[in-house]
Enzyme design. Structure first.
Site, PDB file in Angstrom:
ATOM      1  N   ARG A   1       3.384   7.042  12.183  1.00 30.28           N
ATOM      2  CA  ARG A   1       1.996   6.727  12.449  1.00 30.28           C
ATOM      3  C   ARG A   1       1.296   5.911  13.240  1.00 30.28           C
ATOM      4  O   ARG A   1       1.485   4.668  12.882  1.00 30.28           O
ATOM      5  CB  ARG A   1       1.336   6.519  10.513  1.00 30.28           C
ATOM      6  CG  ARG A   1       0.437   6.191  10.111  1.00 30.28           C
ATOM      7  CD  ARG A   1      -0.474   5.937   8.927  1.00 30.28           C
ATOM      8  NE  ARG A   1      -0.335   4.436   9.432  1.00 30.28           N
ATOM      9  CZ  ARG A   1       0.041   3.171   8.240  1.00 30.28           C
ATOM     10  NH1 ARG A   1       0.091   4.157   6.967  1.00 30.28           N
ATOM     11  NH2 ARG A   1      -0.040   2.463   8.035  1.00 30.28           N
TER      12      ARG A   1
ATOM     13  N   HIS B   1      -3.150   2.913   8.708  1.00 28.17           N
ATOM     14  CA  HIS B   1      -3.211   4.193   7.272  1.00 28.17           C
ATOM     15  C   HIS B   1      -4.613   4.609   7.168  1.00 28.17           C
ATOM     16  O   HIS B   1      -4.748   5.788   7.341  1.00 28.17           O
ATOM     17  CB  HIS B   1      -2.779   3.381   6.068  1.00 28.17           C
ATOM     18  CG  HIS B   1      -3.381   3.954   5.049  1.00 28.17           C
ATOM     19  ND1 HIS B   1      -2.522   5.285   4.464  1.00 28.17           N
ATOM     20  CD2 HIS B   1      -4.307   3.815   3.869  1.00 28.17           C
ATOM     21  CE1 HIS B   1      -2.573   5.696   2.778  1.00 28.17           C
ATOM     22  NE2 HIS B   1      -3.749   4.985   3.022  1.00 28.17           N
TER      23      HIS B   1
ATOM     24  N   TYR C   1       1.009  -5.859   9.419  1.00 30.38           N
ATOM     25  CA  TYR C   1       2.729  -5.306   8.506  1.00 30.38           C
ATOM     26  C   TYR C   1       3.949  -5.168   9.638  1.00 30.38           C
ATOM     27  O   TYR C   1       5.001  -4.589   9.218  1.00 30.38           O
ATOM     28  CB  TYR C   1       2.150  -4.449   7.329  1.00 30.38           C
ATOM     29  CG  TYR C   1       1.746  -3.240   7.695  1.00 30.38           C
ATOM     30  CD1 TYR C   1       1.943  -2.253   7.693  1.00 30.38           C
ATOM     31  CD2 TYR C   1       0.176  -3.674   7.048  1.00 30.38           C
ATOM     32  CE1 TYR C   1       1.843  -1.210   7.738  1.00 30.38           C
ATOM     33  CE2 TYR C   1      -0.262  -2.628   6.938  1.00 30.38           C
ATOM     34  CZ  TYR C   1       0.121  -1.460   7.666  1.00 30.38           C
ATOM     35  OH  TYR C   1      -0.490  -0.231   7.567  1.00 30.38           O
TER      36      TYR C   1
HETATM   37  C1  LIG Z   1      -1.851   8.728  -7.588  1.00 32.45           C
HETATM   38  C2  LIG Z   1      -2.578   7.929  -6.308  1.00 32.45           C
HETATM   39  N1  LIG Z   1      -1.440   6.449  -6.714  1.00 32.45           N
HETATM   40  C3  LIG Z   1      -2.269   5.576  -5.399  1.00 32.45           C
HETATM   41  C4  LIG Z   1      -3.062   6.005  -4.440  1.00 32.45           C
HETATM   42  C5  LIG Z   1      -3.703   4.960  -3.297  1.00 32.45           C
HETATM   43  N2  LIG Z   1      -2.402   5.252  -1.536  1.00 32.45           N
HETATM   44  C6  LIG Z   1      -3.382   6.070  -1.164  1.00 32.45           C
HETATM   45  S1  LIG Z   1      -2.632   6.689  -0.564  1.00 32.45           S
HETATM   46  C7  LIG Z   1      -1.665   6.088  -0.171  1.00 32.45           C
HETATM   47  C8  LIG Z   1      -0.186   6.170  -0.140  1.00 32.45           C
HETATM   48  C9  LIG Z   1       0.667   7.420   0.650  1.00 32.45           C
HETATM   49  O1  LIG Z   1       1.647   7.094   1.192  1.00 32.45           O
HETATM   50  P1  LIG Z   1       2.115   8.803   2.077  1.00 32.45           P
HETATM   51  O2  LIG Z   1       2.125   9.593   1.258  1.00 32.45           O
HETATM   52  O3  LIG Z   1       3.450   8.660   3.037  1.00 32.45           O
HETATM   53  O4  LIG Z   1       0.758   9.203   3.016  1.00 32.45           O
HETATM   54  P2  LIG Z   1       0.490   8.796   4.027  1.00 32.45           P
HETATM   55  O5  LIG Z   1      -1.224   8.649   4.293  1.00 32.45           O
HETATM   56  O6  LIG Z   1       1.247   8.032   4.592  1.00 32.45           O
HETATM   57  O7  LIG Z   1       0.372   9.902   5.591  1.00 32.45           O
HETATM   58  C10 LIG Z   1      -1.453   5.332  -2.126  1.00 32.45           C
HETATM   59  C11 LIG Z   1      -0.471   4.752  -2.591  1.00 32.45           C
HETATM   60  C12 LIG Z   1      -3.684   7.227  -4.230  1.00 32.45           C
HETATM   61  N3  LIG Z   1      -4.549   7.776  -3.617  1.00 32.45           N
HETATM   62  N4  LIG Z   1      -3.389   8.184  -5.497  1.00 32.45           N
END
Ligand SMILES: Cc1ncc(C[n+]2csc(CCOP(=O)(O)OP(=O)(O)O)c2C)c(N)n1
Ligand SMILES: [Mg+2]
Length: 357
Positions: free
Chosen positions: A257, A261, A270
């Site tokens: 990435r 985020h 971080y």
């Molecule tokens: C059920 C749920 N829990 C927490 C969140 C908050 N949240 C948004 S993105 C994220 C991390 C996701 O990381 P990843 O699956 O690696 O996807 P990326 O964003 O890196 O593409 C979290 C915990 C959410 N959207 N939905």
């Protein structure tokens, strides 16, 4: 006596296009067409420039929170190129590239990120809207794949999720079901090394994400997520298997990435600068350009002309987005349930009394 042993599994990363722009290994004939190369390269750039513009709109107060896909454009572009029109795409929030290839306009994508759910309306009729709750879309995709199987329809379902999502129960449960029922499903993990600020090593102890398929009894592969060609090769194979009743595949696409985020995040707090700099060297667009330079004599003038044309296309879509009427906040009550439950009906009435429509 020691009965327990550590499982060692080898999941090499499949690659066809090296960071230096060299195509090697067995490149399928379908991927050797110069016309496809040019279309794919153009789409990668459309995605990158659109993404930059979306971040700029957010920074100037003209868009809500936005999830950039910088550095990860090849995964979603290859997905868009490999899906057939009547396959079902169940995306997550970093799939702008594939959504555009499935027929969603840039103005609709901006409308969605601008906080208006109607932005999800003008997409391929087969597809689902981008999913924000982590990993829930994998269960939805398994449900759709079950329906297709029951109806004997030769279509594939493809869903995407992040590396973090692959640590959630929904992911395992859906994959398990897909294995048992032999569902026509392809699950693509965008392993961008981060779940917001949590690095991969802190959210799973597994050596690879591809091996999570083993316990579900489904096929899997690890692929260079910055390599459009290798991605196309594995996606084509997995989708064909799904369409022909051969079951589910898990694809781990390894990338990085190269952005915060979302616009609500600051990665510099971080992530260490060195690993980001290193990842920059292997990103997907630079290697594709090197290939075009070597094989198709691609030059600076062509690059510049392409970028100017893409920016004009994006500009008119942004204008269209900015001229849309504001979202109706009461919409938030209306599109989840066929019949609104009593408590929400009450909330809606209160809302309308206070704010009008
Ligand atoms: C059920 C749920 N829990 C927490 C969140 C908050 N949240 C948004 S993105 C994220 C991390 C996701 O990381 P990843 O699956 O690696 O996807 P990326 O964003 O890196 O593409 C979290 C915990 C959410 N959207 N939905
Ligand atoms: Mg991630």
């Amino acid at each position: 006596m020691a009965f327990l042993r550590e499982q060692t599994l080898s999941y090499p990363i499949h690659q066809l296009l090296s960071p230096e722009g060299q195509l090697s290994g067995e490149t399928p004939i379908s991927l050797q067409q110069a016309e496809l190369w040019q279309r794919a390269y153009r789409h990668l750039w459309l995605t990158r420039l659109f993404d930059q513009r979306a971040v700029a709109l957010q920074r100037t107060g003209q868009l809500g929170t936005y999830a950039s896909c910088l550095g990860q454009e090849a995964i979603s572009t290859a997905i868009g190129f490999s899906l057939q029109p009547n396959d079902v795409f169940v995306p997550y929030y970093r799939d702008q590239a594939a959504q555009m290839l499935r027929g969603t306009s840039m103005s609709s994508i901006l409308q969605f990120w601008g906080g208006d759910e109607w932005g999800s309306h003008h997409t391929s009729i087969h597809d689902l809207p981008a999913c924000i709750p982590i990993a829930t879309q994998v269960t939805h995709a398994a449900g759709v794949a079950t329906a297709l199987k029951l109806r004997h329809q030769k279509q594939a379902v493809l869903t995407t999720c992040g590396d973090g999502a692959s640590s959630r129960g929904d992911f395992y449960e859906a994959l398990n079901l897909a294995g048992v029922w032999h569902l026509p499903l392809v699950v693509v993990i965008n392993n961008n090394q981060w779940a917001i600020s949590v690095p991969l090593s802190q959210q799973t102890a597994t050596a690879t994400l591809a091996q999570k398929a083993l316990a579900a009894g489904v096929m899997s592969v690890r692929v260079d997520g910055n390599d459009f060609f290798a991605l196309m090769a594995v996606l084509d194979e997995a989708l064909e298997r799904a369409r022909h009743g051969k079951g589910t595949t898990l694809i781990e696409a390894v990338t990085y990435r190269l952005c915060d985020h979302t616009t609500a995040d600051d990665m510099s707090r971080y992530a260490d600068h060195a690993s980001r700099e290193q990842a920059q060297q292997t990103e997907p667009l630079i290697r594709f350009r090197r290939l075009l330079e070597q094989k198709l004599m691609w030059n600076d003038q062509q690059q510049q002309a392409m970028e100017i044309a893409l920016l004009a296309q994006i500009g008119s879509e942004v204008d269209r987005y900015l001229s849309l009427p504001p979202a109706n906040p009461a919409d938030m009550f209306d599109y989840l349930y066929a019949e609104l439950p009593e408590d929400l009906a009450q909330q809606k009435a209160e809302f309308l009394q206070k704010f009008g429509t």
